[in-house]
Design an enzyme around this catalytic site. Structure first.
Site, PDB file in Angstrom:
ATOM      1  N   LYS A  75     109.192 -13.094 112.953  1.00 33.96           N
ATOM      2  CA  LYS A  75     110.675 -13.739 112.245  1.00 33.96           C
ATOM      3  C   LYS A  75     111.670 -13.719 113.290  1.00 33.96           C
ATOM      4  CE  LYS A  75     113.720 -12.272 108.408  1.00 33.96           C
ATOM      5  NZ  LYS A  75     114.073 -11.237 107.459  1.00 33.96           N
ATOM      6  N   ARG A 124     121.270 -15.692 102.225  1.00 36.14           N
ATOM      7  CA  ARG A 124     122.186 -14.625 102.436  1.00 36.14           C
ATOM      8  C   ARG A 124     123.283 -14.875 101.578  1.00 36.14           C
ATOM      9  NH1 ARG A 124     122.109 -13.982 109.219  1.00 36.14           N
ATOM     10  NH2 ARG A 124     119.964 -13.380 109.252  1.00 36.14           N
ATOM     11  N   LYS A 136     121.714 -10.569 113.864  1.00 35.77           N
ATOM     12  CA  LYS A 136     120.431  -9.782 113.945  1.00 35.77           C
ATOM     13  C   LYS A 136     119.703  -9.978 115.104  1.00 35.77           C
ATOM     14  CE  LYS A 136     120.276  -9.431 108.957  1.00 35.77           C
ATOM     15  NZ  LYS A 136     119.235  -9.330 107.556  1.00 35.77           N
ATOM     16  N   LYS A 142     108.320 -17.091 110.313  1.00 37.26           N
ATOM     17  CA  LYS A 142     109.514 -17.332 109.294  1.00 37.26           C
ATOM     18  C   LYS A 142     110.579 -17.775 110.406  1.00 37.26           C
ATOM     19  CE  LYS A 142     112.739 -15.160 106.332  1.00 37.26           C
ATOM     20  NZ  LYS A 142     113.016 -13.815 105.680  1.00 37.26           N
ATOM     21  N   SER A 196     115.341 -20.612 102.776  1.00 36.27           N
ATOM     22  CA  SER A 196     116.209 -21.093 102.234  1.00 36.27           C
ATOM     23  C   SER A 196     117.015 -22.371 102.817  1.00 36.27           C
ATOM     24  CB  SER A 196     117.328 -20.267 101.916  1.00 36.27           C
ATOM     25  OG  SER A 196     117.927 -19.666 103.180  1.00 36.27           O
ATOM     26  N   TYR A 224     110.513 -21.972  97.698  1.00 39.76           N
ATOM     27  CA  TYR A 224     111.339 -22.258  96.584  1.00 39.76           C
ATOM     28  C   TYR A 224     110.853 -23.304  95.756  1.00 39.76           C
ATOM     29  CZ  TYR A 224     114.060 -18.833  99.292  1.00 39.76           C
ATOM     30  OH  TYR A 224     114.339 -17.586  99.851  1.00 39.76           O
TER      31      TYR A 224
END
Ligand code: PBG
Length: 332
Positions: free
Chosen positions: A202, A212, A225, A256, A282, A321
């Site tokens: 990731k 987010r 992060k 990802k 997203s 999605y």
């Protein structure tokens, strides 16, 4: 394999592209609704949903509507949904206790789907960020994201999800040692059949921006992060992470984001030959949707082409999605 390549005109590579029938005959990759996992955003309330501006067409749904969405997915041949909770800023704490509450919104949604749509698999997200006042996937102590203390909390979170009836746990936190700790706890608590799909590779990606927004993390997150998610410049490290997670008891692994990291998908599949998933995140959804809304791209075609690219790159499945829309197109 020794490629035998006669010279033109004996070799005319266009021959096998000359009709739909011939193209179908030699097609290598295939895409079906069974390859898709649908991410869903859960919110509190009854019979309500809220739009996510940066993800047009996607909403956060109350548990009853999540059940409806899961039933629709099942009817379209999608084998799994993956749940992400939305928690209001006021409900987030430094101790993240709600993460392992049996009655938190995510666990209630798992139980509701389990009861109403028993034949769809329910996947979860394991990370502290939806419940953390600091917006990080782990506990923050003196400005640092601490590993081992976080892993202990993630284990509690995983067990609560397993008790609620989750089929697949998705640790997305990128702490070291979490897969082994979760696997050991599942075994000792009688959840030996609960699968782990580890977010192994990731990356620290700006493509998570719209997500987010969707889970209310944009405002909460302090800093970045980068001390736990991967550097987008690295490839070999992804293989070390996958090897480590498999050794600790992951059943499936994930790369990802998706489209910018197809090289990693291919390397992982070639190196390990294990069930490999990509998350079309997203920002990828937002990009394609925005261009289509402007009339710059054909929505249906880029959707299916982008999903086929994951299959060609060696992925067994894709979290996307677009799952219900794509499944509908694939059924026609
Ligand atoms: C949180 C989590 C994130 C996503 C899935 N789980 C965001 C993050 O790491 O900040 C991103 C999914 C997406 O962008 O669609 N642990």
């Amino acid at each position: 394999m020794t490629p035998i390549t006669p010279a033109f005109p004996a070799l005319r590579l266009r021959r096998l592209r000359s009709s739909p029938a011939l193209r179908a005959l030699v097609r290598q990759a295939h895409l079906s609704p069974a390859d898709l996992i649908l991410p869903l955003f859960v919110q509190d309330g009854r019979d309500c949903e809220s739009a996510i501006p940066s993800m047009p067409g996607i909403t956060r749904k109350s548990v009853d509507r999540i059940v409806t969405a899961a039933r629709e997915a099942r009817d379209l041949g999608i084998p799994a949904v993956c749940l992400f909770p939305y928690t209001p800023l006021s409900a987030r704490t430094a101790d993240c206790a709600m993460a392992w509450d049996d009655d938190n919104i995510a666990n209630r949604a798992i139980r509701a789907i389990r009861d109403a749509v028993p034949d769809i698999a329910v996947m979860t997200d394991i990370a502290l960020d939806p419940y953390n006042i600091d917006g990080h996937d782990g506990f923050v102590r003196e400005g640092r994201i601490v590993n081992d203390e976080t892993v202990a909390a993630l284990v509690r979170m995983a067990l609560a999800q397993a008790r609620a009836g989750a089929d697949i746990l998705g640790p997305s936190d990128m702490m070291d040692g979490r897969v082994g700790a979760i696997r050991a706890a599942l075994e000792s608590e009688g959840f030996g059949d609960v699968a782990i799909l580890s977010y192994s590779a990731k990356y620290a990606s700006a493509f998570y921006g719209p997500f987010r927004d969707a889970v209310g993390a944009t405002a909460a997150l302090r800093g970045d992060k980068n001390t736990y998610q991967m550097d987008p410049a690295n490839g070999d490290e992804a293989l070390r992470l996958v090897a480590r997670d498999l050794a600790e008891g992951a059943d499936m692994v994930m790369v990802k984001p998706g489209m910018p990291y197809l090289d990693i998908c291919r390397r992982v599949k070639d190196a390990f030959g294990v069930p490999t998933f990509a998350y079309q995140v997203s920002g990828e959804y937002a990009m394609l949707s925005a261009a289509a809304a402007n009339g710059w791209l054909d929505r249906d075609k880029v959707m299916l082409e982008s999903l086929m690219a994951f299959r060609r790159a060696g992925c067994d499945g894709i979290l996307t999605y677009f799952a219900p829309e794509a499944a509908r197109l694939l059924q026609d």
